[in-house]
Enzyme design. Structure first.
Site, PDB file in Angstrom:
ATOM      1  N   LYS A  13    -117.064 -43.816 -48.540  1.00 14.95           N
ATOM      2  CA  LYS A  13    -117.175 -44.485 -47.866  1.00 14.95           C
ATOM      3  C   LYS A  13    -117.257 -46.114 -48.999  1.00 14.95           C
ATOM      4  CE  LYS A  13    -121.553 -44.039 -47.422  1.00 14.95           C
ATOM      5  NZ  LYS A  13    -121.876 -42.359 -48.269  1.00 14.95           N
ATOM      6  N   ARG A  88    -128.786 -45.859 -42.061  1.00 13.61           N
ATOM      7  CA  ARG A  88    -129.707 -44.138 -42.569  1.00 13.61           C
ATOM      8  C   ARG A  88    -130.724 -43.844 -41.802  1.00 13.61           C
ATOM      9  NH1 ARG A  88    -127.392 -45.041 -48.016  1.00 13.61           N
ATOM     10  NH2 ARG A  88    -126.590 -43.070 -49.503  1.00 13.61           N
ATOM     11  N   ARG A 127    -117.227 -38.446 -60.757  1.00  5.37           N
ATOM     12  CA  ARG A 127    -117.209 -40.048 -60.177  1.00  5.37           C
ATOM     13  C   ARG A 127    -117.864 -40.482 -61.675  1.00  5.37           C
ATOM     14  NH1 ARG A 127    -119.826 -42.673 -55.589  1.00  5.37           N
ATOM     15  NH2 ARG A 127    -121.633 -41.979 -55.953  1.00  5.37           N
ATOM     16  N   ARG A 160    -123.668 -42.515 -63.156  1.00  3.53           N
ATOM     17  CA  ARG A 160    -124.633 -42.453 -62.228  1.00  3.53           C
ATOM     18  C   ARG A 160    -125.978 -41.755 -62.036  1.00  3.53           C
ATOM     19  NH1 ARG A 160    -122.561 -44.529 -56.274  1.00  3.53           N
ATOM     20  NH2 ARG A 160    -124.881 -43.389 -55.603  1.00  3.53           N
ATOM     21  N   ARG A 171    -129.821 -35.480 -52.853  1.00  5.64           N
ATOM     22  CA  ARG A 171    -128.891 -36.411 -51.423  1.00  5.64           C
ATOM     23  C   ARG A 171    -128.703 -35.426 -50.181  1.00  5.64           C
ATOM     24  NH1 ARG A 171    -125.099 -39.083 -55.664  1.00  5.64           N
ATOM     25  NH2 ARG A 171    -124.408 -40.110 -54.002  1.00  5.64           N
TER      26      ARG A 171
HETATM   27  P1  AP5 Z   1    -117.055 -42.922 -53.247  1.00  2.02           P
HETATM   28  O1  AP5 Z   1    -116.359 -43.912 -52.338  1.00  2.02           O
HETATM   29  O2  AP5 Z   1    -117.669 -43.342 -54.107  1.00  2.02           O
HETATM   30  O3  AP5 Z   1    -118.164 -42.300 -51.984  1.00  2.02           O
HETATM   31  P2  AP5 Z   1    -119.274 -42.875 -51.143  1.00  2.02           P
HETATM   32  O4  AP5 Z   1    -119.129 -42.490 -49.946  1.00  2.02           O
HETATM   33  O5  AP5 Z   1    -119.655 -44.017 -51.150  1.00  2.02           O
HETATM   34  O6  AP5 Z   1    -120.844 -42.759 -51.748  1.00  2.02           O
HETATM   35  P3  AP5 Z   1    -121.600 -43.011 -52.614  1.00  2.02           P
HETATM   36  O7  AP5 Z   1    -121.987 -42.084 -53.312  1.00  2.02           O
HETATM   37  O8  AP5 Z   1    -121.858 -44.608 -53.394  1.00  2.02           O
HETATM   38  O9  AP5 Z   1    -123.095 -42.871 -51.171  1.00  2.02           O
HETATM   39  P4  AP5 Z   1    -124.372 -42.802 -51.142  1.00  2.02           P
HETATM   40  O10 AP5 Z   1    -124.047 -42.691 -49.365  1.00  2.02           O
HETATM   41  O11 AP5 Z   1    -124.510 -41.566 -51.583  1.00  2.02           O
HETATM   42  O12 AP5 Z   1    -124.541 -43.702 -51.902  1.00  2.02           O
HETATM   43  P5  AP5 Z   1    -124.905 -45.079 -52.008  1.00  2.02           P
HETATM   44  O13 AP5 Z   1    -124.468 -45.832 -53.363  1.00  2.02           O
HETATM   45  O14 AP5 Z   1    -125.169 -46.176 -50.362  1.00  2.02           O
HETATM   46  O15 AP5 Z   1    -116.229 -41.940 -53.164  1.00  2.02           O
HETATM   47  C1  AP5 Z   1    -117.267 -40.857 -54.850  1.00  2.02           C
HETATM   48  C2  AP5 Z   1    -116.133 -39.887 -55.310  1.00  2.02           C
HETATM   49  O16 AP5 Z   1    -115.249 -39.514 -54.300  1.00  2.02           O
HETATM   50  C3  AP5 Z   1    -115.160 -41.080 -56.582  1.00  2.02           C
HETATM   51  O17 AP5 Z   1    -115.162 -40.349 -57.915  1.00  2.02           O
HETATM   52  C4  AP5 Z   1    -114.241 -41.259 -56.004  1.00  2.02           C
HETATM   53  O18 AP5 Z   1    -112.803 -42.239 -56.213  1.00  2.02           O
HETATM   54  C5  AP5 Z   1    -113.670 -40.090 -55.045  1.00  2.02           C
HETATM   55  N1  AP5 Z   1    -113.162 -40.310 -53.886  1.00  2.02           N
HETATM   56  C6  AP5 Z   1    -112.790 -41.271 -52.701  1.00  2.02           C
HETATM   57  N2  AP5 Z   1    -111.806 -40.669 -51.970  1.00  2.02           N
HETATM   58  C7  AP5 Z   1    -111.593 -39.451 -51.680  1.00  2.02           C
HETATM   59  C8  AP5 Z   1    -110.293 -39.070 -51.529  1.00  2.02           C
HETATM   60  N3  AP5 Z   1    -109.763 -39.096 -50.251  1.00  2.02           N
HETATM   61  N4  AP5 Z   1    -110.105 -37.988 -52.106  1.00  2.02           N
HETATM   62  C9  AP5 Z   1    -110.737 -37.521 -53.346  1.00  2.02           C
HETATM   63  N5  AP5 Z   1    -111.511 -37.986 -54.436  1.00  2.02           N
HETATM   64  C10 AP5 Z   1    -112.109 -38.916 -53.413  1.00  2.02           C
HETATM   65  O19 AP5 Z   1    -126.795 -45.170 -51.965  1.00  2.02           O
HETATM   66  C11 AP5 Z   1    -127.293 -45.025 -53.478  1.00  2.02           C
HETATM   67  C12 AP5 Z   1    -129.276 -44.397 -52.820  1.00  2.02           C
HETATM   68  O20 AP5 Z   1    -129.050 -45.656 -52.916  1.00  2.02           O
HETATM   69  C13 AP5 Z   1    -129.219 -43.807 -52.162  1.00  2.02           C
HETATM   70  O21 AP5 Z   1    -129.442 -42.094 -52.194  1.00  2.02           O
HETATM   71  C14 AP5 Z   1    -131.359 -44.252 -51.640  1.00  2.02           C
HETATM   72  O22 AP5 Z   1    -131.714 -44.156 -52.014  1.00  2.02           O
HETATM   73  C15 AP5 Z   1    -130.298 -46.006 -51.529  1.00  2.02           C
HETATM   74  N6  AP5 Z   1    -130.704 -46.635 -50.724  1.00  2.02           N
HETATM   75  C16 AP5 Z   1    -128.908 -47.266 -49.962  1.00  2.02           C
HETATM   76  N7  AP5 Z   1    -128.817 -47.595 -48.638  1.00  2.02           N
HETATM   77  C17 AP5 Z   1    -130.001 -46.816 -48.219  1.00  2.02           C
HETATM   78  C18 AP5 Z   1    -130.245 -47.043 -47.218  1.00  2.02           C
HETATM   79  N8  AP5 Z   1    -129.743 -47.783 -45.701  1.00  2.02           N
HETATM   80  N9  AP5 Z   1    -131.976 -46.647 -46.655  1.00  2.02           N
HETATM   81  C19 AP5 Z   1    -133.002 -45.597 -48.103  1.00  2.02           C
HETATM   82  N10 AP5 Z   1    -131.778 -46.294 -49.034  1.00  2.02           N
HETATM   83  C20 AP5 Z   1    -130.668 -46.398 -49.515  1.00  2.02           C
END
Ligand code: AP5
Length: 214
Positions: A13, A88, A127, A160, A171
């Site tokens: 994402k 979410r 990552r 992270r 997660r």
């Molecule tokens: P990346 O693009 O970073 O993936 P992502 O989907 O953004 O994953 P995140 O871990 O950032 O998302 P998340 O939803 O768990 O975390 P968030 O920060 O929102 O890619 C991941 C890796 O894959 C990278 O190394 C990249 O290079 C690689 N990659 C990408 N595309 C690729 C491809 N096509 N092929 C190969 N490799 C690839 O949330 C973190 C925490 O915050 C949550 O757990 C929660 O505690 C809190 N939080 C955030 N939002 C909320 C909410 N709305 N409600 C409650 N708690 C929340």
């Protein structure tokens, strides 16, 4: 363009959001980034959020709903938005519907990036992030020149806290229980499009822009 990027942790994402925000000149609103920024600055919100984030749980809905309401009222969201990581839960989605109705900015598409669990764990556990400019690397798929420093600004690379394997599994379990049901919620509104998220970053980006430019 009013968009939601949806999908499990590690679906890509954030990676796609950065490119889409630039292409369509809309703000990339990542609730994860906003929370991590607060954790880093040691704000009250950050201190509260950290304990949930580090254990792979969701931060409470009332906190996130308040946060997104304020963020969507900022001037840069006047001409569109790209939400990444929100909503979410069903209460978050219902609150978003109310907020968007009040500001007359309905969602155009919910882009659901679909990736299998095994691949998600591989992506997240390898990552690395730059502590200075925030650039994201993958030790296998998008490796930095050295494993210690950022290619563009030489900042230190770190993992992270929630990218440790046991937290990743939690997660994914939380995603399945609390977030995945929203696929039906948005599909019922005929605004959901599912994209196969396996493959090259550029190919996935092209699939998304083909949908948006259609
Ligand atoms: P990346 O693009 O970073 O993936 P992502 O989907 O953004 O994953 P995140 O871990 O950032 O998302 P998340 O939803 O768990 O975390 P968030 O920060 O929102 O890619 C991941 C890796 O894959 C990278 O190394 C990249 O290079 C690689 N990659 C990408 N595309 C690729 C491809 N096509 N092929 C190969 N490799 C690839 O949330 C973190 C925490 O915050 C949550 O757990 C929660 O505690 C809190 N939080 C955030 N939002 C909320 C909410 N709305 N409600 C409650 N708690 C929340």
């Amino acid at each position: 363009m009013n968009l939601i990027l949806f999908g499990p942790p590690g679906a890509g994402k954030g990676t796609q959001a950065k490119k889409l925000a630039e292409t369509y000149s809309i703000p990339h609103i990542s609730t994860g980034d906003i929370l991590r920024d607060n954790v880093q600055k040691g704000t009250e919100l950050g201190l509260e959020a950290k304990k949930y984030m580090d254990s792979g749980e969701l931060v409470p809905d009332d906190v996130l709903i308040g946060l997104i309401k304020v963020r969507l009222s900022e001037p840069d969201a006047n001409h569109g938005y790209l939400l990444d990581g929100y909503p979410r839960t069903k209460p978050q989605a219902d609150a978003l519907t109310d907020i968007l109705e009040k500001i007359s900015k309905p969602i155009d598409y919910v882009l659901n990036i679909d990736v299998q669990d095994e691949e998600l764990v591989r992506r997240l556990s390898n990552r690395r992030i730059c502590n200075s400019c925030g650039a994201s690397y993958h030790l296998e798929f998008n490796p930095p020149k050295t494993n210690a420093n950022c290619d563009s600004c030489e900042g230190k690379l770190y993992q992270r806290d929630d990218d440790k394997e046991e937290v990743i599994l939690q997660r994914l379990s939380v995603y399945k229980k609390q977030t995945q049901p929203l696929i039906k919620y948005y599909d019922d509104q005929n605004i959901l499009v599912t994209i196969d998220g396996k493959g090259q970053v550029e190919d996935i980006f092209n699939k998304i822009t083909n949908i948006l430019n259609d």
